[in-house]
Design a protein around this motif. Structure first.
Motif, mmCIF file in Angstrom:
data_model
loop_
_atom_site.group_PDB
_atom_site.id
_atom_site.type_symbol
_atom_site.label_atom_id
_atom_site.label_comp_id
_atom_site.label_asym_id
_atom_site.label_seq_id
_atom_site.Cartn_x
_atom_site.Cartn_y
_atom_site.Cartn_z
ATOM 1 N N GLY A 108 44.850 21.048 39.559
ATOM 2 C CA GLY A 108 43.545 20.432 39.693
ATOM 3 C C GLY A 108 42.426 21.445 39.610
ATOM 4 N N LEU A 109 41.240 20.996 40.001
ATOM 5 C CA LEU A 109 40.040 21.835 39.995
ATOM 6 C C LEU A 109 39.738 22.266 41.426
ATOM 7 N N VAL A 110 39.526 23.550 41.619
ATOM 8 C CA VAL A 110 39.246 24.084 42.949
ATOM 9 C C VAL A 110 38.232 25.204 42.831
ATOM 10 N N GLN A 111 37.439 25.399 43.865
ATOM 11 C CA GLN A 111 36.481 26.500 43.870
ATOM 12 C C GLN A 111 37.174 27.811 44.189
ATOM 13 N N ALA A 112 36.579 28.888 43.732
ATOM 14 C CA ALA A 112 37.108 30.215 44.041
ATOM 15 C C ALA A 112 37.253 30.375 45.553
ATOM 16 N N GLY A 113 38.373 30.957 45.961
ATOM 17 C CA GLY A 113 38.662 31.115 47.375
ATOM 18 C C GLY A 113 39.473 29.984 47.964
ATOM 19 N N SER A 170 49.431 40.635 40.041
ATOM 20 C CA SER A 170 48.139 39.951 40.063
ATOM 21 C C SER A 170 48.073 38.835 41.111
ATOM 22 N N VAL A 171 49.228 38.380 41.593
ATOM 23 C CA VAL A 171 49.226 37.277 42.561
ATOM 24 C C VAL A 171 49.848 37.674 43.896
ATOM 25 N N LYS A 172 50.397 38.855 43.957
ATOM 26 C CA LYS A 172 51.077 39.303 45.177
ATOM 27 C C LYS A 172 50.113 39.269 46.359
ATOM 28 N N GLY A 173 50.586 38.684 47.459
ATOM 29 C CA GLY A 173 49.762 38.577 48.654
ATOM 30 C C GLY A 173 48.909 37.327 48.689
ATOM 31 N N ARG A 174 48.801 36.619 47.566
ATOM 32 C CA ARG A 174 48.002 35.385 47.513
ATOM 33 C C ARG A 174 48.865 34.162 47.247
ATOM 34 N N PHE A 175 49.907 34.317 46.452
ATOM 35 C CA PHE A 175 50.775 33.197 46.086
ATOM 36 C C PHE A 175 52.122 33.342 46.805
ATOM 37 N N ASN A 185 46.808 30.655 47.326
ATOM 38 C CA ASN A 185 45.660 30.846 48.209
ATOM 39 C C ASN A 185 44.693 31.851 47.589
ATOM 40 N N SER A 186 43.481 31.868 48.118
ATOM 41 C CA SER A 186 42.459 32.816 47.652
ATOM 42 C C SER A 186 42.355 32.807 46.128
ATOM 43 N N LEU A 187 42.272 31.636 45.570
ATOM 44 C CA LEU A 187 42.255 31.509 44.118
ATOM 45 C C LEU A 187 41.013 32.126 43.503
ATOM 46 N N LYS A 188 41.216 32.679 42.308
ATOM 47 C CA LYS A 188 40.155 33.341 41.555
ATOM 48 C C LYS A 188 39.981 32.645 40.213
ATOM 49 N N PRO A 189 38.812 32.763 39.605
ATOM 50 C CA PRO A 189 38.629 32.157 38.281
ATOM 51 C C PRO A 189 39.666 32.624 37.265
ATOM 52 N N GLU A 190 40.118 33.855 37.384
ATOM 53 C CA GLU A 190 41.114 34.370 36.438
ATOM 54 C C GLU A 190 42.503 33.767 36.650
ATOM 55 N N ASP A 191 42.678 32.960 37.681
ATOM 56 C CA ASP A 191 43.930 32.227 37.870
ATOM 57 C C ASP A 191 43.951 30.936 37.053
#
Length: 124
Positions: A10-15, A63-68, A84-90
């Protein structure tokens, strides 16, 4: 034959956070390694995470370690990707994949079956 169906994009805001699910049909799931990959427009499909058949062995792209976090529930024939802590580059189409030989790993060529993908869009 194995079928993989992803959901949860889906669509989510950064963070923000999203949880992807991949439901598998067939009897090989519990003995198979599973992986998540992603492909952004104009880019090659890249490795995100993988998990062994028992759930004990996980491996992530830097690039995703510690967030995914990848996990699985063999009773439900489902693998998950908590992001978690999603970024636009994801932003990408996320695919799950199954390796019935149990090799897993970051190479896309190790996987035998692929889902159709689910779109993840992260706005800045």
């Amino acid at each position: 034959q194995v079928q993989l169906v992803e959901s949860g994009g889906g669509l989510v805001q950064a963070g923000g956070s999203l949880r992807l699910s991949c439901a598998a049909s067939g009897r090989t799931f519990s003995s198979s390694s599973m992986g998540w990959f992603r492909q952004a427009p104009g880019k090659e499909r890249e490795f995100v995470a993988t998990i062994g058949w028992s759930g004990g062995n996980t491996y992530y792209a830097d690039s995703v370690k510690g967030r995914f976090t990848i996990s699985r529930d063999n009773a439900k024939n489902t693998v998950y990707l908590q992001m978690n802590s999603l970024k636009p580059e994801d932003t990408a189409i996320y695919y799950c994949a199954l390796d019935y030989r149990g090799r897993g790993g970051p190479s896309r060529w190790a996987y035998d079956y692929w889902g159709q993908g689910t779109q993840v869009t992260v706005s800045s």
